[in-house]
Design an enzyme around this catalytic site. Structure first.
Site, PDB file in Angstrom:
ATOM      1  N   LYS A  26       7.803  -0.348  -4.007  1.00 52.76           N
ATOM      2  CA  LYS A  26       6.579  -0.553  -4.216  1.00 52.76           C
ATOM      3  C   LYS A  26       5.691   0.675  -4.258  1.00 52.76           C
ATOM      4  CE  LYS A  26       4.239  -4.357  -5.479  1.00 52.76           C
ATOM      5  NZ  LYS A  26       4.928  -5.930  -6.079  1.00 52.76           N
TER       6      LYS A  26
ATOM      7  N   LYS B 206      12.933 -10.301  -2.265  1.00 52.83           N
ATOM      8  CA  LYS B 206      12.575 -11.164  -3.449  1.00 52.83           C
ATOM      9  C   LYS B 206      13.714 -10.617  -4.370  1.00 52.83           C
ATOM     10  CE  LYS B 206       8.474 -10.795  -4.958  1.00 52.83           C
ATOM     11  NZ  LYS B 206       7.175 -10.189  -5.631  1.00 52.83           N
TER      12      LYS B 206
ATOM     13  N   ASP C 137       1.552  -4.468 -11.329  1.00 52.91           N
ATOM     14  CA  ASP C 137       1.263  -5.424 -10.352  1.00 52.91           C
ATOM     15  C   ASP C 137      -0.181  -5.609 -10.415  1.00 52.91           C
ATOM     16  OD1 ASP C 137       2.475  -6.630  -7.550  1.00 52.91           O
ATOM     17  OD2 ASP C 137       0.438  -5.967  -7.058  1.00 52.91           O
TER      18      ASP C 137
HETATM   19  N1  GLU Z   1       4.750  -6.781  -8.956  1.00 55.39           N
HETATM   20  C1  GLU Z   1       5.779  -7.683  -9.235  1.00 55.39           C
HETATM   21  C2  GLU Z   1       6.339  -8.415  -8.119  1.00 55.39           C
HETATM   22  O1  GLU Z   1       5.625  -8.268  -7.054  1.00 55.39           O
HETATM   23  C3  GLU Z   1       6.830  -7.336 -10.352  1.00 55.39           C
HETATM   24  C4  GLU Z   1       7.648  -5.999  -9.839  1.00 55.39           C
HETATM   25  C5  GLU Z   1       8.514  -5.630 -10.941  1.00 55.39           C
HETATM   26  O2  GLU Z   1       8.954  -6.140 -12.099  1.00 55.39           O
HETATM   27  O3  GLU Z   1       9.269  -4.533 -10.784  1.00 55.39           O
HETATM   28  O4  GLU Z   1       7.508  -8.837  -7.805  1.00 55.39           O
END
Ligand code: GLU
Length: 449
Positions: free
Chosen positions: A129, A117, A169
């Site tokens: 994460k 991503k 998240d």
């Molecule tokens: N938790 C979000 C995601 O799944 C955002 C992560 C972020 O902004 O670092 O992409």
């Protein structure tokens, strides 16, 4: 079998032996490995370097105890995690999830997806994460604060603006980021760029709150534009009613779509007059209540207690799953097709099971995987990091315009990569290969580390 196929097959067997007890992680890896063969055939150097095995093993996993005191005075403990997955493209970047289902399998699947991503955004960010099995539901503000402070007491040893930059998240929003930031600052110094998704009151970025939901709808907008269509008058169903769902509904409605349903873990609502977003915001953002409260203000709407929204018999064309992983099973995918769905775009991470994805694709439904379609959140996190480094906040319009542009580029990159290596509009293959391409090159250039 070609050399590439043998390599992928042997890697899969090895991973299954080691990680069968981590089903969500294996699901994310299986999906990825199932799409990259055509790219590897053209780039045999990555097989020769065993790059995929390097990629699936996180650079580091940190697991720690989080002790905290309840309002009753009782001593409580949860487990905290941070998976620092891949730093080839930049500091680890990815959210923190506070939810009772969080375990190592969940943070690894999320971290693995985050690598691709983040790569797709074209921003200089690696993948990571984290989170905890702490359940924020029903906790007082004081309990949330104490938990966040204790969590950060440990996490602060491993993060920093050039090292690892967590964000929110599920279960972690502006309030939690505020408390986490306060504790980090107390223990270290004022490092604005150590977390993103900060409140606007201090160093947060305008449009970060809206970014994941808006970005999801921008992705769909660009996809529709490709076939000379728009969102005008399209019937849409959104699952969830948290941050992603709310801003997906807002942007879809702004672009003329009719959103008729949304949900939470207690059930789902259908409002054929169109969801009144102000009511949903009041229930979820202000009162932190349950979705059935919608009916007290809009008695004509229907509430289906304890049911999954993808089992609805309402007709609609666009599905935006914005709740959580594996919310769409094979049976639910069949039902969605029966109701006329043409596009499924994921606002959540991995909401569609692998068999459901296959069913959707076999029925010519355009499937937009989360790692591409929900990249708007982390994109604006990246822009927040830029603003923090510059010590200069940008306007809402500036950030929103950049977000739209990033989502258009991601859509086009996935579409073109699918055309080159897979079947047209196989956006899953397009996202995996395009995301992998950047990471693989950077890893190779950095050597065996
Ligand atoms: N938790 C979000 C995601 O799944 C955002 C992560 C972020 O902004 O670092 O992409």
């Amino acid at each position: 079998m070609t050399e590439v196929q043998t390599y992928l097959y042997e890697l899969k067997i090895k991973l299954e032996q080691n990680y069968a007890h981590q089903p969500e992680f294996m699901q994310a890896v299986d999906e990825f490995l199932g799409t990259v063969a055509p790219f590897l055939e053209k780039n045999p150097q990555y097989v020769a370097n065993n790059l995929l095995e390097l990629l699936v093993i996180p650079e580091r996993i940190i697991e720690f105890r989080v002790p905290w005191q309840a309002d009753t005075g009782d001593w409580k403990v949860n487990t905290g995690f941070r998976v620092q997955y891949n730093s080839a493209l930049g500091p680890y970047k990815g959210g923190l999830r506070f939810h009772p289902t969080v375990n190592q399998s969940i943070v690894k699947f999320l971290g693995f997806e985050q690598i691709f991503k983040n790569s797709l955004t074209q921003l200089p960010i690696g993948g990571g994460k984290g989170g905890s099995d702490f359940d924020p539901k029903g906790k007082s503000n004081a309990e949330i604060m104490r938990f966040c402070q204790s969590f950060m007491q440990e996490l602060q040893k491993y993060i920093g603006p050039n090292q690892d930059v967590p964000a929110g998240d599920i279960g972690v929003g502006g309030r939690e980021i505020g408390y986490l930031f306060g504790e980090y600052k107390r223990l270290n110094s004022y490092q604005a760029g150590v977390l993103t998704g900060k409140p606007l009151a201090f160093w947060g970025s305008l449009a970060r709150t809206e970014a994941t939901g808006y970005g999801l709808v921008y992705f769909v907008k660009h996809l529709l534009a490709d076939i000379n269509e728009t969102l005008q008058n399209k019937k849409v169903i959104v699952s969830g009613s948290g941050n992603v769902a709310i801003y997906a509904i807002e942007k879809a409605q702004a672009l003329g779509a009719k959103v008729i349903g949304c949900s939470d873990s207690s059930g789902y609502i259908i409002d054929n007059e169109g969801i009144d977003l102000a009511t949903v915001k009041e229930i979820k953002e202000v009162k932190r209540g349950r979705i059935n409260e919608y009916l007290t203000i809009h008695p004509h709407a229907q509430f289906f207690e304890g049911q999954n929204i993808w089992e609805t018999h309402e007709k609609y064309e666009i599905a935006l799953p914005c709740a959580t992983q594996n919310e769409i099973s094979a049976e639910q995918a069949q039902n969605m097709i029966a109701q006329g769905v043409k596009i499924v775009a994921e606002g959540a991470n991995m909401p569609t099971t692998l068999t459901a994805v296959t069913i959707l694709k076999e029925n010519q439904v355009i499937y937009c995987p989360g790692k591409a379609a929900n990249a708007g959140g982390v994109s604006v996190s990246g822009l927040e990091m830029s603003q923090n480094s510059q010590r200069l906040p940008w306007t809402f319009e500036e950030v929103d315009e950049k977000l739209d542009e990033i989502m258009e580029n991601i859509y086009k990159k996935c579409r073109d990569t699918a055309n080159e290596y897979s079947t047209p509009m196989d956006l899953m293959a397009g996202a995996n290969i395009a995301g992998f391409e950047r990471v693989a090159l950077a890893m190779t250039l950095q050597g065996l580390v």
